[in-house]
Design an enzyme around this catalytic site. Sequence first.
Site, PDB file in Angstrom:
ATOM      1  N   ASN A 212       0.805  -1.214   0.000  1.00  0.00           N
ATOM      2  CA  ASN A 212       0.000   0.000   0.000  1.00  0.00           C
ATOM      3  C   ASN A 212       0.844   1.273   0.000  1.00  0.00           C
ATOM      4  O   ASN A 212       0.309   2.375   0.027  1.00  0.00           O
ATOM      5  CB  ASN A 212      -0.987  -0.015   1.177  1.00  0.00           C
ATOM      6  CG  ASN A 212      -2.098  -1.027   0.955  1.00  0.00           C
ATOM      7  OD1 ASN A 212      -2.272  -1.526  -0.162  1.00  0.00           O
ATOM      8  ND2 ASN A 212      -2.845  -1.330   1.999  1.00  0.00           N
TER       9      ASN A 212
ATOM     10  N   ARG B 116      -8.145  -1.107  -6.842  1.00  0.00           N
ATOM     11  CA  ARG B 116      -8.752   0.226  -6.733  1.00  0.00           C
ATOM     12  C   ARG B 116      -7.737   1.342  -6.994  1.00  0.00           C
ATOM     13  O   ARG B 116      -7.965   2.488  -6.650  1.00  0.00           O
ATOM     14  CB  ARG B 116      -9.349   0.382  -5.338  1.00  0.00           C
ATOM     15  CG  ARG B 116     -10.305  -0.750  -4.995  1.00  0.00           C
ATOM     16  CD  ARG B 116     -10.825  -0.631  -3.605  1.00  0.00           C
ATOM     17  NE  ARG B 116     -11.293   0.701  -3.327  1.00  0.00           N
ATOM     18  CZ  ARG B 116     -12.449   1.200  -3.735  1.00  0.00           C
ATOM     19  NH1 ARG B 116     -13.268   0.452  -4.424  1.00  0.00           N
ATOM     20  NH2 ARG B 116     -12.775   2.430  -3.443  1.00  0.00           N
TER      21      ARG B 116
ATOM     22  N   ASP C  58     -12.099  -5.335  -2.909  1.00  0.00           N
ATOM     23  CA  ASP C  58     -12.517  -6.409  -2.008  1.00  0.00           C
ATOM     24  C   ASP C  58     -13.981  -6.290  -1.603  1.00  0.00           C
ATOM     25  O   ASP C  58     -14.572  -5.228  -1.663  1.00  0.00           O
ATOM     26  CB  ASP C  58     -11.673  -6.359  -0.725  1.00  0.00           C
ATOM     27  CG  ASP C  58     -10.215  -6.600  -1.025  1.00  0.00           C
ATOM     28  OD1 ASP C  58      -9.937  -7.400  -1.936  1.00  0.00           O
ATOM     29  OD2 ASP C  58      -9.371  -6.005  -0.351  1.00  0.00           O
TER      30      ASP C  58
END
Length: 457
Positions: free
Chosen positions: A37, A108, A132
């Site tokens: 991330n 995303r 998700d």
Amino acid sequence: MMADPLLSAEPARGSTHYVIEGGQPLRGDVHLSGAKNAVTKQLVASMLTDDVCTVYNAPGALGDVIITEQVMRALGTDISWPAAHAIRAQTRAISNSVVPMELGRKNRLAVLAVGPLLHRVGHAVIPVPGGDRIGPRPIDFHLAGLEQMGAHIELKDGLYDFHTDGQGLRGTTIELPYPSVMATETLLIAATLARGITVIQNAAIEPEIMDLIKFLQKMGAIVEQRVDRKIVIEGVPRLHGAEHRAMYDRNEAVSLAVAAYLTHGDIRLHGADQGTLLTFLNTLYRVGLDFGVEDDSIRFFGGDQPPRSIALETDVHPGFMTDWQQPFTVLLTQAHGMSVIHETVFADRFGYTLELNKMCADTGLYPKCLGELECRFRERDFLHSCVVRGPTPLSAADLTMPDIRAGASYLLAALCATGTSRIWGIEHIERGYDDLFSKLRSLGAKIERVEDTPAAL
Ligand code: EPU
């Protein structure tokens, strides 16, 4: 209508699965990988310049990094791996401003590319993002912020179409309704080259965002973090290439640490950073578990006594992270007494507990806020509080992963269960963890990756 394989409730069996024999204590040393991330966002931010950017400590065997690479290649970026954990990206020119539907729906991250595309060619198209199954995941905050900066947006046939007029994006003051991680990142990236000053109020301040800010500053951006969740970005006309060593993955650290306690093991995680794990470590103390912080590592050990029960609430940073909720819930199935977990970040992130119950866990879900934090799901019908009664020895089961972190919780449950579990849907775990399978094996876990054949089904 065809089922979306990423969003489908029942990922197809008949794909590769893990076979796990539980009860083996995990022992030894392992090196954490770079944070997915953080690295994926830095890669997309590199598109702000036509120079070369290099991100070190990049996880190579991780689906989300590969998807990000594919998206960027489709837009015109040259990407190579000069060494095992170094990724080099150069976007000399944008050759295409449309993120292909099949790639953009896989995760995303495409929305982060909107800022770079608007700055470089004044136009961007992204699919309505996938991701998700953890509750509604709109991108309305991203869109409202970009609109405030001067982007024009249309939604047509599952695609968002963005364009700017001749003036490009401009700085402005944006108040986020909630400190969303990726909305903060989308706006931060877009603001670096905008005309004037952008202020993001109620911004998220997760360590991965701080790592992105470090990367952007190395590229020449002027970004200040003020008190009270305020980030101020002074737009500059041009950014240049940069080299950056990405932070270690604190979610991987938590998953492995919990695996050590659940199996009564003793592991040392190299690269684990106390600073990004403070709240997790405090919570370990609260449930009576021990750990040792060393120079460049943290040792997790001493899970021979069952943990104590606890009341826990997830929150934005610096609170207890929503991505730690699933491993910790598995840990609490082994705690003495009744624990209560209040999820305040995502509306629907406890679905996996139904499967844990099949393994003899005793958990129940409630729509009420069983906690003190101000929560957006109050008075709404979301099952966002969980009660866990323990300790309940777990028994093996056949499971199918619905998403990354729930998938990790199934792995952890299987590692401490009696018997042999089989787990499908492993593409989720392989999208979010860098070769967790090999790391678990190196620590002594009895886990096999089995290619399904029609005869085996
Ligand atoms: N939200 C909105 N509108 C928006 C954006 C967010 O309503 O425009 C809501 C969400 O629905 C959610 C809350 O705000 O209820 C927080 O979502 P946030 O935007 O912070 O999540 P995210 O940026 O989409 C990232 C991580 C997640 C992590 C969360 C929270 C990435 C790629 N994903 O998601 O990580 O759980 O922040 O820390 O950075 C994972 O790695 O498995 C994962 C899901």
